[in-house]
Design a protein around this motif. Structure first.
Motif, PDB file in Angstrom:
ATOM      1  N   SER A   1       4.092 -20.561  -2.014  1.00  0.00           N
ATOM      2  CA  SER A   1       5.488 -20.819  -1.977  1.00  0.00           C
ATOM      3  C   SER A   1       5.464 -22.493  -2.924  1.00  0.00           C
ATOM      4  N   LEU A   2       4.537 -22.297  -3.139  1.00  0.00           N
ATOM      5  CA  LEU A   2       3.895 -23.659  -4.140  1.00  0.00           C
ATOM      6  C   LEU A   2       3.552 -23.407  -5.590  1.00  0.00           C
ATOM      7  N   ASP A   3       3.301 -22.103  -5.548  1.00  0.00           N
ATOM      8  CA  ASP A   3       2.928 -21.473  -7.733  1.00  0.00           C
ATOM      9  C   ASP A   3       4.652 -21.271  -7.820  1.00  0.00           C
ATOM     10  N   PRO A   4       4.390 -21.793  -8.913  1.00  0.00           N
ATOM     11  CA  PRO A   4       5.159 -21.928 -10.225  1.00  0.00           C
ATOM     12  C   PRO A   4       6.393 -20.519  -9.907  1.00  0.00           C
ATOM     13  N   GLN A   5       5.099 -19.355 -10.185  1.00  0.00           N
ATOM     14  CA  GLN A   5       5.283 -18.188 -10.412  1.00  0.00           C
ATOM     15  C   GLN A   5       6.538 -17.548  -9.306  1.00  0.00           C
ATOM     16  N   PHE A   6       6.140 -18.349  -8.232  1.00  0.00           N
ATOM     17  CA  PHE A   6       6.999 -17.770  -6.518  1.00  0.00           C
ATOM     18  C   PHE A   6       7.591 -18.151  -6.246  1.00  0.00           C
ATOM     19  N   ARG A   7       7.484 -19.523  -6.177  1.00  0.00           N
ATOM     20  CA  ARG A   7       8.319 -20.558  -5.584  1.00  0.00           C
ATOM     21  C   ARG A   7       9.544 -20.651  -5.147  1.00  0.00           C
ATOM     22  N   VAL A   8      10.237 -20.355  -6.234  1.00  0.00           N
ATOM     23  CA  VAL A   8      11.985 -20.000  -6.627  1.00  0.00           C
ATOM     24  C   VAL A   8      12.167 -18.856  -5.045  1.00  0.00           C
TER      25      VAL A   8
ATOM     26  N   GLY B   1       0.725  -1.166   0.673  1.00  0.00           N
ATOM     27  CA  GLY B   1       0.549   0.171  -0.071  1.00  0.00           C
ATOM     28  C   GLY B   1       0.825   1.498   0.062  1.00  0.00           C
ATOM     29  N   THR B   2       1.780   1.443   0.601  1.00  0.00           N
ATOM     30  CA  THR B   2       3.009   2.429   0.925  1.00  0.00           C
ATOM     31  C   THR B   2       3.494   2.474  -0.308  1.00  0.00           C
ATOM     32  N   TYR B   3       4.023   1.802  -0.925  1.00  0.00           N
ATOM     33  CA  TYR B   3       5.278   1.811  -2.087  1.00  0.00           C
ATOM     34  C   TYR B   3       4.237   0.915  -3.670  1.00  0.00           C
ATOM     35  N   GLY B   4       3.247   0.509  -3.241  1.00  0.00           N
ATOM     36  CA  GLY B   4       2.597   0.102  -4.856  1.00  0.00           C
ATOM     37  C   GLY B   4       2.809   0.828  -5.890  1.00  0.00           C
ATOM     38  N   ASN B   5       2.224   1.967  -5.972  1.00  0.00           N
ATOM     39  CA  ASN B   5       2.641   3.286  -6.654  1.00  0.00           C
ATOM     40  C   ASN B   5       4.314   3.071  -7.171  1.00  0.00           C
ATOM     41  N   ASP B   6       4.553   3.194  -6.944  1.00  0.00           N
ATOM     42  CA  ASP B   6       5.912   3.688  -7.160  1.00  0.00           C
ATOM     43  C   ASP B   6       7.119   2.183  -8.001  1.00  0.00           C
ATOM     44  N   LEU B   7       6.287   1.028  -7.329  1.00  0.00           N
ATOM     45  CA  LEU B   7       6.960  -0.194  -7.543  1.00  0.00           C
ATOM     46  C   LEU B   7       6.059  -0.286  -9.201  1.00  0.00           C
ATOM     47  N   LEU B   8       4.858  -0.040  -9.318  1.00  0.00           N
ATOM     48  CA  LEU B   8       3.892  -0.458 -10.977  1.00  0.00           C
ATOM     49  C   LEU B   8       4.914   0.969 -11.609  1.00  0.00           C
ATOM     50  N   GLN B   9       5.199   1.844 -11.238  1.00  0.00           N
ATOM     51  CA  GLN B   9       6.071   2.932 -12.143  1.00  0.00           C
ATOM     52  C   GLN B   9       7.547   2.038 -12.073  1.00  0.00           C
ATOM     53  N   SER B  10       7.790   1.626 -11.907  1.00  0.00           N
ATOM     54  CA  SER B  10       9.224   1.341 -11.772  1.00  0.00           C
ATOM     55  C   SER B  10       9.402   0.381 -13.079  1.00  0.00           C
ATOM     56  N   SER B  11       8.306  -0.397 -12.800  1.00  0.00           N
ATOM     57  CA  SER B  11       8.600  -2.016 -13.923  1.00  0.00           C
ATOM     58  C   SER B  11       7.089  -2.545 -13.735  1.00  0.00           C
ATOM     59  N   GLN B  12       6.495  -2.586 -14.700  1.00  0.00           N
ATOM     60  CA  GLN B  12       5.181  -4.032 -14.879  1.00  0.00           C
ATOM     61  C   GLN B  12       5.068  -5.219 -14.790  1.00  0.00           C
ATOM     62  N   ASP B  13       6.646  -5.342 -14.062  1.00  0.00           N
ATOM     63  CA  ASP B  13       6.742  -6.746 -13.675  1.00  0.00           C
ATOM     64  C   ASP B  13       6.738  -7.153 -11.574  1.00  0.00           C
ATOM     65  N   TRP B  14       5.887  -6.251 -11.521  1.00  0.00           N
ATOM     66  CA  TRP B  14       5.657  -6.036 -10.232  1.00  0.00           C
ATOM     67  C   TRP B  14       3.925  -5.900 -10.142  1.00  0.00           C
ATOM     68  N   MET B  15       3.127  -6.827 -10.915  1.00  0.00           N
ATOM     69  CA  MET B  15       1.653  -6.946 -11.086  1.00  0.00           C
ATOM     70  C   MET B  15       1.167  -7.930 -10.449  1.00  0.00           C
ATOM     71  N   PRO B  16       1.901  -8.730 -10.667  1.00  0.00           N
ATOM     72  CA  PRO B  16       1.148 -10.076 -10.194  1.00  0.00           C
ATOM     73  C   PRO B  16       1.776  -9.991  -8.675  1.00  0.00           C
ATOM     74  N   TRP B  17       2.753  -9.544  -8.612  1.00  0.00           N
ATOM     75  CA  TRP B  17       3.108  -9.994  -6.644  1.00  0.00           C
ATOM     76  C   TRP B  17       1.992  -9.355  -5.833  1.00  0.00           C
ATOM     77  N   PHE B  18       0.788  -8.011  -6.842  1.00  0.00           N
ATOM     78  CA  PHE B  18      -0.171  -8.195  -5.883  1.00  0.00           C
ATOM     79  C   PHE B  18      -0.926  -8.807  -4.684  1.00  0.00           C
ATOM     80  N   ALA B  19      -0.757 -10.181  -6.409  1.00  0.00           N
ATOM     81  CA  ALA B  19      -1.876 -11.173  -5.758  1.00  0.00           C
ATOM     82  C   ALA B  19      -1.012 -12.134  -4.773  1.00  0.00           C
ATOM     83  N   ILE B  20       0.046 -11.970  -4.470  1.00  0.00           N
ATOM     84  CA  ILE B  20       0.658 -12.948  -3.671  1.00  0.00           C
ATOM     85  C   ILE B  20      -0.209 -12.754  -1.744  1.00  0.00           C
ATOM     86  N   PRO B  21      -0.676 -12.069  -1.570  1.00  0.00           N
ATOM     87  CA  PRO B  21      -0.655 -11.651  -0.313  1.00  0.00           C
ATOM     88  C   PRO B  21      -2.811 -12.513   0.690  1.00  0.00           C
TER      89      PRO B  21
END
Length: 663
Positions: free
Chosen positions: A138-145, A112-132
């Motif tokens: 830890s079992l999701d293929p996208q985040f497991r590593v 909530g605090t840094y989300g806007n700055d993160l999205l402006q820096s890169s669209q690769d942050w979009m999936p990370w907003f769903a992680i909560p």
């Protein structure tokens, strides 16, 4: 970090000196927090991975990362990009740590605090907003590593290496280098003092040994010469009073018969002779000898007259360099043989060598012979031989020069007015130029060290037996090496005497030229005009070179005289040498004598009619010292020094080229 405290004290001292009290308070406040931890890598890693992340202190973590971003200037894009990727990985680790320890509240607060700055820096942050909201990320293929220990260890190692590189490398602030440089200067001054003391001791020892050697040599030479002259010449010297003076006669047969009297025994190679068969007045003889001594130097030998008397001050001598009071300096015959580390001989030619030149890097050598053949070769076994070639030009080769910026092009000048540009990579002639019919002899070629141009030195045909007499009038043409068209002709006046040699200064703005009338010409290449000139020699000039620091210029006359001229005080001679004994003034066997300076500008190598060439020491305290090259079996017709190493080339009339490395 080393010297950090010293630098901080310097900053405090400066702020107090300037009265910046508010800045000083802010500085002290910042120092108490020391967000960068003094750029100590271990402390920074501990702060981030053992304090900020475990305590879920996202604000300070992001603040520290932003602080490091500001440390990079706009010109360091590679470092900035690398750090940005590491920053993203560290923030990923913070999110994973929140999930692993069940602090979804801290995760949601962070997004909530840094989300806007993160999205402006890169669209690769979009999936990370769903992680909560994922049941088990830890079992999701996208985040497991990101939940693996291997990934975290790799992040630790990468960040450590990055910080170590930027903080321990060349990015240390200048302020932190002050203490180190201060200590370095102090240490170097101490070393210099010790070396100067040692040098003084060695110089004193050397002078003592040289004095002993000169004394012993003089005693031995004087004794042997006096004995021989008394034995061989006393019967042929008659004493007849002429108006109160003695008449001394030297029969020519006596000199021919006893020519060996004037040999230098300890070398067994040099020769000297008396040219005049009769001198009717000893005063005249003394005057002539004194004059010659002033011009050439002399080694004295008193001659017996009559019944064993001597003519006071009457001296016979050999050509060389001696001090005014008769003390020995060192003549060319007495130059020691140069100390050779290795020598290789190239035997690829079938006629006398006319020119040989090292390439700009020194990896390749070009040599030319009078039969019109040019060979490109290398003496280093580690260097590729792919550029080796044989070029048949169909006329005598009079000049060679390599392109200064690379080894790619070789320029060849011939006696029929041809100028060929040989590409060593393509192994073909890329341009075939011709001078005007009036100037068919291309005596010299020089490439500019900066601009894509070269200067050709051409001459008309003259009449005479010597090389100088065979040259007529001169022409200096500037050529463009991209279009291969003439740019301009440098002004020399009407029917000027032939130019024998040219050379550029380091930036190609000044061109020096030597002429057959003894003149030295200087040209401004940007204006294409002659800016100055002065008479350098009584004879024609063969070669001209800029000195190592370009405050002087060397000239070589066809009579064997060498002068170093000051460019600050025109006409002033800084150093001179006489190698006339190595010149054959009548013969055209050597097309043009030349000289060359080594990479340091300390040693001057000159061509020779003899099988050996002199190497003069032209820098330092002992200008008259020198060496002799190892012998060829015929005259040495061309010379060159390696551009960076103590290696020289000698081409000879015996058809060979030698590469010699000296210590």
């Amino acid at each position: 970090m080393e010297n950090m405290q010293y630098a901080e004290e310097l900053v405090r001292e400066f702020l107090v000196f300037r009265g910046f009290t508010s800045t000083l308070q802010a500085f002290e406040s910042e120092m108490s927090t020391d967000i960068g931890k003094g750029f100590q890598v271990d402390k920074i890693l501990e702060l981030m991975f053992s304090v900020y992340v475990p305590k879920f202190d996202a604000e300070r973590l992001v603040g520290l990362l932003n602080f490091f971003k500001k440390c990079f200037s706009s010109t360091e894009m590679v470092l900035f990009t690398t750090f940005s990727k590491l920053e993203v990985s560290i923030l990923h680790h913070y999110i994973v740590h929140c999930i692993q320890f069940g602090r979804k509240d801290k995760l949601i607060e962070f997004l909530g605090t840094y989300g806007n700055d993160l999205l402006q820096s890169s669209q690769d942050w979009m999936p990370w907003f769903a992680i909560p909201y994922l049941k088990d990320p830890s079992l999701d293929p996208q985040f497991r590593v990101y939940f693996s220990k291997e990934w975290l260890d790799a992040l630790h190692l990468s960040f450590r290496n990055f910080l170590s590189e930027i903080f321990n490398g060349s990015r240390i602030p200048t302020l932190l280098k002050i203490s180190t440089e201060k200590n370095t200067i102090k240490r170097l001054k101490k070393d210099i003092r010790q070396l100067n003391d040692k040098l003084s001791e060695l110089q004193a020892l050397l002078e003592e040994k040289e004095a002993q050697l000169c004394l012993l040599r003089g005693m031995a030479s004087s004794t042997m010469e006096r004995g021989r002259i008394q034995k061989d010449f006393s019967p042929t010297i008659s004493e007849t009073p002429v108006k109160g003076a003695n008449e001394v006669t030297f029969p020519s047969e006596g000199l021919d018969e006893h020519e060996d009297t004037f040999e230098t025994d300890h070398l067994g190679e040099s020769e000297a002779w008396v040219q005049d068969s009769q001198v009717t007045n000893p005063a005249t003889l003394l005057s002539e000898l004194t004059l010659s001594r002033q011009e050439h130097g002399a080694s004295s030998t008193k001659l017996p007259v009559g019944d064993g008397g001597t003519v006071d001050g009457l001296q016979m001598f050999q050509g060389g360099l001696y001090t005014e009071n008769g003390g020995e300096v060192q003549v060319e015959e007495e130059f020691p043989e140069v100390k050779v580390e290795f020598q290789e001989t190239f035997l690829g030619h079938t006629s006398p060598i006319s020119r040989c030149r090292f390439s700009a890097s020194g990896n390749n050598i070009a040599s030319a012979s009078l039969d019109g053949t040019v060979r490109i070769w290398t003496c280093d076994s580690s260097t590729s031989t792919s550029r080796n070639a044989t070029i048949y030009c169909g006329a005598e080769i009079m000049s060679l020069d390599w392109e200064c910026k690379s080894d790619r092009l070789l320029l060849i000048g011939t006696a029929d007015g041809g100028i060929k540009a040989w590409n060593v990579d393509a192994k073909r002639v890329v341009c075939d130029l011709n001078t005007t019919a009036r100037y068919p002899r291309v005596l010299d070629l020089k490439c500019s060290p900066v601009e894509p141009i070269f200067v050709s030195v051409a001459a008309s045909r003259g009449h005479g037996s010597s090389f100088i007499d065979q040259m007529g009038f001169a022409s200096l043409t500037v050529w463009n090496m991209k279009t291969w068209k003439p740019v301009t002709v440098l002004p020399l006046g009407n029917d000027p005497p032939a130019i024998t040699s040219v050379c550029f200064n380091h930036n190609g703005k000044i061109l020096a030229a030597s002429a057959t009338d003894g003149m030295i010409h200087m040209f401004d290449m940007s204006a294409g005009l002659q800016i100055t000139g002065w008479p350098g020699h009584d004879s024609g000039l063969s070669s001209v070179l800029f000195g190592p620091d370009e405050t002087s210029i060397f000239s070589l006359g066809s009579d064997g005289k060498i002068f170093e001229w000051s460019l600050h005080n025109q006409g002033q001679i800084l150093w001179s040498g006489d190698c006339s004994r190595f010149f054959n003034l009548e013969s055209a066997e050597i097309c043009r004598h030349e000289m060359t300076l080594d990479a340091n500008g300390k040693r001057l190598l000159v061509t020779s009619k003899s099988v050996r060439s002199p190497i003069y020491q032209v820098q330092g305290q002992h200008h008259t010292r020198g060496f002799r090259t190892l012998p060829h079996s015929a005259a040495i017709t061309t010379v060159d020094w390696h551009p960076t190493l103590p290696i020289y080339l000698t081409g000879s009339a015996d058809h060979s080229v030698r590469v010699t490395s000296i210590s």
